[in-house]
Every structure is written in C-alpha cells, then in structure tokens.
Write a protein that holds these residues in place. Structure first.
Motif, PDB file in Angstrom:
ATOM      1  N   MET A 168      61.717  22.238  24.234  1.00  0.00           N
ATOM      2  CA  MET A 168      62.908  22.744  23.553  1.00  0.00           C
ATOM      3  C   MET A 168      62.628  22.823  22.053  1.00  0.00           C
ATOM      4  N   ASP A 169      63.106  23.880  21.417  1.00  0.00           N
ATOM      5  CA  ASP A 169      62.927  24.037  19.974  1.00  0.00           C
ATOM      6  C   ASP A 169      63.667  22.943  19.240  1.00  0.00           C
ATOM      7  N   LYS A 170      63.153  22.622  18.048  1.00  0.00           N
ATOM      8  CA  LYS A 170      63.810  21.615  17.222  1.00  0.00           C
ATOM      9  C   LYS A 170      64.274  22.233  15.923  1.00  0.00           C
ATOM     10  N   SER A 171      65.383  21.683  15.418  1.00  0.00           N
ATOM     11  CA  SER A 171      65.902  22.150  14.136  1.00  0.00           C
ATOM     12  C   SER A 171      65.094  21.512  13.024  1.00  0.00           C
ATOM     13  N   MET A 172      65.430  21.851  11.765  1.00  0.00           N
ATOM     14  CA  MET A 172      64.736  21.271  10.610  1.00  0.00           C
ATOM     15  C   MET A 172      64.896  19.758  10.564  1.00  0.00           C
ATOM     16  N   SER A 173      65.991  19.250  11.119  1.00  0.00           N
ATOM     17  CA  SER A 173      66.219  17.800  11.091  1.00  0.00           C
ATOM     18  C   SER A 173      65.407  17.089  12.159  1.00  0.00           C
ATOM     19  N   GLY A 174      64.721  17.844  13.023  1.00  0.00           N
ATOM     20  CA  GLY A 174      63.923  17.243  14.068  1.00  0.00           C
ATOM     21  C   GLY A 174      64.681  17.062  15.379  1.00  0.00           C
ATOM     22  N   HIS A 175      65.970  17.329  15.384  1.00  0.00           N
ATOM     23  CA  HIS A 175      66.771  17.210  16.598  1.00  0.00           C
ATOM     24  C   HIS A 175      66.629  18.477  17.445  1.00  0.00           C
ATOM     25  N   PRO A 176      66.774  18.345  18.755  1.00  0.00           N
ATOM     26  CA  PRO A 176      66.717  19.547  19.597  1.00  0.00           C
ATOM     27  C   PRO A 176      67.847  20.510  19.245  1.00  0.00           C
ATOM     28  N   GLU A 177      67.549  21.783  19.286  1.00  0.00           N
ATOM     29  CA  GLU A 177      68.578  22.780  18.997  1.00  0.00           C
ATOM     30  C   GLU A 177      69.507  22.911  20.198  1.00  0.00           C
ATOM     31  N   ARG A 178      70.801  23.117  19.902  1.00  0.00           N
ATOM     32  CA  ARG A 178      71.808  23.237  20.961  1.00  0.00           C
ATOM     33  C   ARG A 178      71.687  24.526  21.745  1.00  0.00           C
ATOM     34  N   PHE A 179      71.271  25.581  21.062  1.00  0.00           N
ATOM     35  CA  PHE A 179      71.237  26.900  21.681  1.00  0.00           C
ATOM     36  C   PHE A 179      69.872  27.524  21.464  1.00  0.00           C
ATOM     37  N   THR A 180      69.509  28.418  22.367  1.00  0.00           N
ATOM     38  CA  THR A 180      68.272  29.163  22.161  1.00  0.00           C
ATOM     39  C   THR A 180      68.537  30.302  21.182  1.00  0.00           C
ATOM     40  N   PHE A 181      67.475  30.805  20.646  1.00  0.00           N
ATOM     41  CA  PHE A 181      67.557  31.967  19.763  1.00  0.00           C
ATOM     42  C   PHE A 181      68.293  33.096  20.474  1.00  0.00           C
ATOM     43  N   GLU A 182      67.929  33.334  21.735  1.00  0.00           N
ATOM     44  CA  GLU A 182      68.527  34.422  22.509  1.00  0.00           C
ATOM     45  C   GLU A 182      70.026  34.227  22.706  1.00  0.00           C
ATOM     46  N   GLN A 183      70.465  32.985  22.916  1.00  0.00           N
ATOM     47  CA  GLN A 183      71.902  32.727  23.082  1.00  0.00           C
ATOM     48  C   GLN A 183      72.676  33.058  21.807  1.00  0.00           C
ATOM     49  N   VAL A 184      72.132  32.657  20.676  1.00  0.00           N
ATOM     50  CA  VAL A 184      72.803  32.936  19.403  1.00  0.00           C
ATOM     51  C   VAL A 184      72.777  34.434  19.124  1.00  0.00           C
ATOM     52  N   ALA A 185      71.643  35.075  19.388  1.00  0.00           N
ATOM     53  CA  ALA A 185      71.536  36.522  19.172  1.00  0.00           C
ATOM     54  C   ALA A 185      72.538  37.269  20.042  1.00  0.00           C
ATOM     55  N   ASP A 186      72.679  36.844  21.307  1.00  0.00           N
ATOM     56  CA  ASP A 186      73.625  37.483  22.217  1.00  0.00           C
ATOM     57  C   ASP A 186      75.065  37.287  21.734  1.00  0.00           C
ATOM     58  N   ALA A 187      75.384  36.079  21.289  1.00  0.00           N
ATOM     59  CA  ALA A 187      76.742  35.811  20.788  1.00  0.00           C
ATOM     60  C   ALA A 187      77.040  36.654  19.552  1.00  0.00           C
ATOM     61  N   LEU A 188      76.071  36.780  18.664  1.00  0.00           N
ATOM     62  CA  LEU A 188      76.264  37.615  17.476  1.00  0.00           C
ATOM     63  C   LEU A 188      76.478  39.076  17.869  1.00  0.00           C
ATOM     64  N   ARG A 189      75.712  39.555  18.848  1.00  0.00           N
ATOM     65  CA  ARG A 189      75.885  40.931  19.322  1.00  0.00           C
ATOM     66  C   ARG A 189      77.291  41.132  19.875  1.00  0.00           C
ATOM     67  N   ARG A 190      77.731  40.198  20.707  1.00  0.00           N
ATOM     68  CA  ARG A 190      79.052  40.319  21.333  1.00  0.00           C
ATOM     69  C   ARG A 190      80.186  40.191  20.312  1.00  0.00           C
ATOM     70  N   ALA A 191      79.921  39.492  19.197  1.00  0.00           N
ATOM     71  CA  ALA A 191      80.943  39.295  18.158  1.00  0.00           C
ATOM     72  C   ALA A 191      80.771  40.269  16.993  1.00  0.00           C
ATOM     73  N   ALA A 192      79.991  41.316  17.188  1.00  0.00           N
ATOM     74  CA  ALA A 192      79.781  42.352  16.168  1.00  0.00           C
ATOM     75  C   ALA A 192      79.238  41.769  14.857  1.00  0.00           C
ATOM     76  N   GLY A 193      78.436  40.705  14.948  1.00  0.00           N
ATOM     77  CA  GLY A 193      77.802  40.133  13.767  1.00  0.00           C
ATOM     78  C   GLY A 193      78.652  39.141  12.999  1.00  0.00           C
ATOM     79  N   ILE A 194      79.853  38.865  13.490  1.00  0.00           N
ATOM     80  CA  ILE A 194      80.757  37.946  12.788  1.00  0.00           C
ATOM     81  C   ILE A 194      80.469  36.521  13.243  1.00  0.00           C
ATOM     82  N   GLN A 195      80.073  35.690  12.290  1.00  0.00           N
ATOM     83  CA  GLN A 195      79.642  34.321  12.611  1.00  0.00           C
ATOM     84  C   GLN A 195      80.723  33.513  13.331  1.00  0.00           C
TER      85      GLN A 195
END
Length: 148
Positions: free
Chosen positions: A1-28
């Motif tokens: 699993m990928d880790k964040s800068m703090s060394g903790h495992p990331e909650r979401f994959t890159f693809e999950q965040v990218a998909d959410a951004l696509r579905r939300a029209a880029g709105i964080q």
C-alpha cells in the motif's frame, strides 16, 4: 500500500481520488463527499500527486466551458438577465460596469475626478458607436436614480 509523506498508509488509491474528482467535476469538496472524507484529505492527495491537481483544474475548465455554452444559449434566447450578466463580465472593456475603480501608483497623489458638463457639439462629433454607449450609460444612470 502507498504511504503518505507522514509514513502512514494512504486511505485511498490514486485511482479512487482521480475517479472522485472526475465525478465531482474537479471540485475538491464534492470529491471528498464521494470518498467519505474531509476536503483537506483530497487537497493532500493533490499536493502529493500534481497530476491530480492538473486533472482537477482541467475538469473545472471543462465545466466552465459548459456553463459558458449555457449562458450563450440564454443570450441567443434573449434572456435579459443573461444579457446583463454577460455585458457586466465580458463587456467591461466597453464600459459595461456598475462602478469604476481608479487607482494610481503607490506614492502618487490621489486621482482627482470631476464632472464635465454635457457638450452637444462634442457628442455630435462622436462615432455612432460611442454615441450609443453614452446614451446607454445615461439611461442606466437615470434608471439608477429613479430606483434610489
């Protein structure tokens, strides 16, 4: 699993965040809601993955394009609100503004503004386009005085 800068495992994959951004029209905030997290979590991913930020910016631009096309459709339909909005935003350089702000250099003295009496001879020498702008502004000022 990928880790964040703090060394903790990331909650979401890159693809999950990218998909959410696509579905939300880029709105964080919209992407965060879809993921079930805070907006700051999505913002963190966008810092760690510049391609996510670029994707979100492109999605926002695409959405603006859709909104502008909708505005143009309203303009072509003769929608008065759309006409006024368009002139106030895109027509500023032609004088379609609610108010003018004038500033000078930081160390310069204040700009003096004065009213000049109407000169019919000067008006007669103006181009028809300039006359139309002045007439429209005069009508706008009269209407504003009546509303006040």
């Amino acid at each position: 699993m990928d880790k964040s800068m703090s060394g903790h495992p990331e909650r979401f994959t890159f693809e999950q965040v990218a998909d959410a951004l696509r579905r939300a029209a880029g709105i964080q905030a919209g992407a965060a809601k879809l993921l079930g997290c805070n907006r700051s979590v999505v913002a963190g991913y966008m810092v760690r993955y510049p391609e996510l930020r670029e994707q979100a910016e492109e999605l926002v631009e695409e959405t603006l394009d859709v909104a502008e096309l909708g505005l143009v459709k309203k303009l072509r339909d003769g929608n008065l609100t759309a006409l006024i909005f368009y002139l106030k935003t895109k027509g500023k350089h032609r004088g379609y503004v609610e108010r003018r702000e004038t500033t000078g250099a930081v160390d310069a003295p204040p700009v003096q503004v004065s009213q000049v009496p109407f000169d019919p001879q000067l008006f007669a020498r103006m181009t028809p386009e300039a006359q139309a702008v002045m007439e429209a502004e005069f009508e706008r000022l009269l209407a504003a005085e009546e509303d006040a």
